[in-house]
Structure formats: structure tokens, C-alpha cells
Write a protein that holds these residues in place. Sequence first.
Motif, short mmCIF file in Angstrom:
data_model
loop_
_atom_site.label_atom_id
_atom_site.label_comp_id
_atom_site.label_asym_id
_atom_site.label_seq_id
_atom_site.Cartn_x
_atom_site.Cartn_y
_atom_site.Cartn_z
N ARG A 160 48.67 91.00 -28.59
CA ARG A 160 49.35 90.16 -27.60
C ARG A 160 48.33 89.76 -26.53
NH1 ARG A 160 54.46 89.33 -27.64
NH2 ARG A 160 54.70 89.07 -25.41
N THR A 161 48.54 88.60 -25.96
CA THR A 161 47.69 88.14 -24.87
C THR A 161 48.55 87.98 -23.63
OG1 THR A 161 48.03 85.85 -25.57
CG2 THR A 161 46.05 86.96 -26.38
N GLU A 162 47.92 87.93 -22.50
CA GLU A 162 48.63 87.76 -21.23
C GLU A 162 48.69 86.28 -20.90
OE1 GLU A 162 50.92 88.07 -18.38
OE2 GLU A 162 50.39 89.95 -19.35
N SER A 163 49.90 85.73 -20.89
CA SER A 163 50.08 84.30 -20.66
C SER A 163 50.61 83.96 -19.28
CB SER A 163 51.06 83.72 -21.70
OG SER A 163 50.54 83.87 -22.99
N ALA A 164 51.04 84.95 -18.51
CA ALA A 164 51.64 84.69 -17.20
C ALA A 164 50.66 83.92 -16.32
CB ALA A 164 52.04 85.99 -16.53
N GLY A 165 51.14 82.82 -15.76
CA GLY A 165 50.34 82.00 -14.87
C GLY A 165 49.32 81.12 -15.57
N LYS A 166 49.39 81.08 -16.90
CA LYS A 166 48.43 80.28 -17.66
C LYS A 166 49.14 79.13 -18.34
CE LYS A 166 45.46 84.22 -18.59
NZ LYS A 166 44.91 85.08 -19.63
N GLY A 175 49.54 78.35 -21.38
CA GLY A 175 50.34 78.69 -22.56
C GLY A 175 51.54 79.55 -22.30
N GLU A 176 51.87 79.84 -21.02
CA GLU A 176 52.98 80.75 -20.76
C GLU A 176 54.33 80.22 -21.23
OE1 GLU A 176 53.89 81.77 -16.66
OE2 GLU A 176 53.41 79.74 -16.01
N ARG A 177 54.45 78.92 -21.43
CA ARG A 177 55.74 78.36 -21.86
C ARG A 177 56.01 78.59 -23.35
NH1 ARG A 177 52.39 73.69 -21.31
NH2 ARG A 177 52.48 72.30 -23.11
N PHE A 178 55.02 79.11 -24.06
CA PHE A 178 55.18 79.35 -25.50
C PHE A 178 55.42 80.84 -25.74
CE2 PHE A 178 52.33 75.69 -25.08
CZ PHE A 178 53.09 74.73 -25.74
N ALA A 179 56.44 81.14 -26.53
CA ALA A 179 56.73 82.53 -26.87
C ALA A 179 55.64 83.09 -27.77
CB ALA A 179 58.08 82.62 -27.57
N GLN A 180 55.36 84.37 -27.60
CA GLN A 180 54.39 85.03 -28.47
C GLN A 180 55.13 85.74 -29.58
OE1 GLN A 180 51.04 87.20 -27.02
NE2 GLN A 180 51.31 86.41 -24.94
N PRO A 181 54.52 85.77 -30.75
CA PRO A 181 55.16 86.51 -31.86
C PRO A 181 55.13 88.00 -31.61
CG PRO A 181 53.07 85.52 -32.56
CD PRO A 181 53.32 85.11 -31.16
N ASN A 211 56.55 79.48 -41.01
CA ASN A 211 57.79 80.06 -40.49
C ASN A 211 57.59 81.42 -39.83
OD1 ASN A 211 59.37 77.87 -41.21
ND2 ASN A 211 59.73 78.68 -43.27
N ASN A 212 56.38 81.94 -39.84
CA ASN A 212 56.08 83.23 -39.23
C ASN A 212 54.95 83.05 -38.22
OD1 ASN A 212 57.67 85.44 -40.78
ND2 ASN A 212 57.00 83.97 -42.32
N PRO A 213 55.30 82.87 -36.97
CA PRO A 213 54.30 82.55 -35.94
C PRO A 213 53.11 83.50 -35.88
CG PRO A 213 56.50 82.33 -35.04
CD PRO A 213 56.65 82.93 -36.41
N ALA A 214 53.32 84.78 -36.20
CA ALA A 214 52.21 85.72 -36.15
C ALA A 214 51.15 85.40 -37.21
CB ALA A 214 52.71 87.15 -36.36
N TRP A 215 51.55 84.73 -38.26
CA TRP A 215 50.62 84.42 -39.35
C TRP A 215 50.24 82.95 -39.39
CZ3 TRP A 215 54.96 87.20 -42.04
CH2 TRP A 215 54.82 88.57 -41.89
N ALA A 216 50.97 82.12 -38.69
CA ALA A 216 50.73 80.67 -38.74
C ALA A 216 49.35 80.29 -38.23
CB ALA A 216 51.81 79.92 -37.96
N VAL A 217 48.71 81.17 -37.47
CA VAL A 217 47.39 80.86 -36.94
C VAL A 217 46.25 81.22 -37.90
CG1 VAL A 217 48.15 81.10 -34.55
CG2 VAL A 217 47.19 83.08 -35.74
N ILE A 218 46.57 81.84 -39.03
CA ILE A 218 45.53 82.21 -39.99
C ILE A 218 44.98 80.94 -40.62
CG2 ILE A 218 45.02 83.42 -42.16
CD1 ILE A 218 47.40 85.30 -41.48
#
Length: 160
Positions: free
Chosen positions: A146-152, A154-160, A77-84
Motif C-alpha cells: 500500500r502507498t500513502e495517498s493522503a494529500g496527494k 492520487g488520493e481520489r483513487f481507491a487502493q486495492p 477486473n482485479n486492481p491489485a493485478w491490473a498494474v502488472i
Amino acid sequence: MIVDDDANDLALTEYAFRVIGVTGPIHLITGGREAIAYMAGEGKYSNRHAYPYPTFIATDLKMPGADGFAVLEFLQNNPAWAVIPTVVLSSSRDLDDIKKSYMLGASSYHVKPNTTVDLHKLLKVLHDYWMTCEVPQVDSTGRQLRTESAGKLGERFAQP
């Protein structure tokens, strides 16, 4: 981070990680509630230099209060931590426990070995595997950058 309500299992797991060569900090957490407080930065865990975001979590399932499912659910439920990378290390062989763990985002599920030799072997395999994986960049406290998603792609996914 190792999450388990059994002090002996915490000590054995930490020792096994040290035997296989892990030299970085290993935070021993005595249950699901404490793990969630740690990740949320509550109470004593608000000091991210003393208690950085974990880069790997091994959690038991069956714990009083908040169990391992609660830990997995919190992460999910916490996208910033879901990748751990989060590994369930449980004595349960119950097929429903295994399925629910994966449904809640566990990276893998392993039954706790019966001997310390087998525990060392399992943790060595896990450690060696995760050391080959690419993971998101983090700052000095372990918070994802944060990463730069513009034009990539993954840009359709919101970043935490």
C-alpha cells in the motif's frame, strides 16, 4: 510468467529470455485457466513463496478453455493485478484481436516472430524497455504494498 498452450512456444520463449540475460524465475503456464488459478492463488498456487505474484506476463491469445482475453479480463477486473505489465505475444494479426487486447488492458501487442533470432530480438527490446520502467513496490511474495495517498494527486483513487 509466460502463458501459452503450446509447449514448444513456452520452451522457446523461456530459452529466449534466458539468452538475453533474464536470471530470475520464469513461470511457464499452459493456458488461461491455469494463469487465472495462479494469479488467484488457487490450489497449488496458494503458496506465494513458491508461486509469487508475477511482475511481468506474456500471454498468447488463442488457447483452448480460457484464452488470452480471459487472462486480460481477469487482470483488468482485479486492481491489485491490473498494474502488472502484460504483453500479448500471439500469432494473430487480426485487427480486432489487437484492439480487444488493448481494450482489456494489454500493455503491448506483438505478433510472434517466425525465427528464434527474431524472437530473441523482440524479447530483448521488451526486457530492456520494462527494466527502465518504474513499477509499484511489492513484498517478498510479489504482492503490492500500500502507498500513502493522503494529500496527494492520487488520493481520489481507491487502493486495492
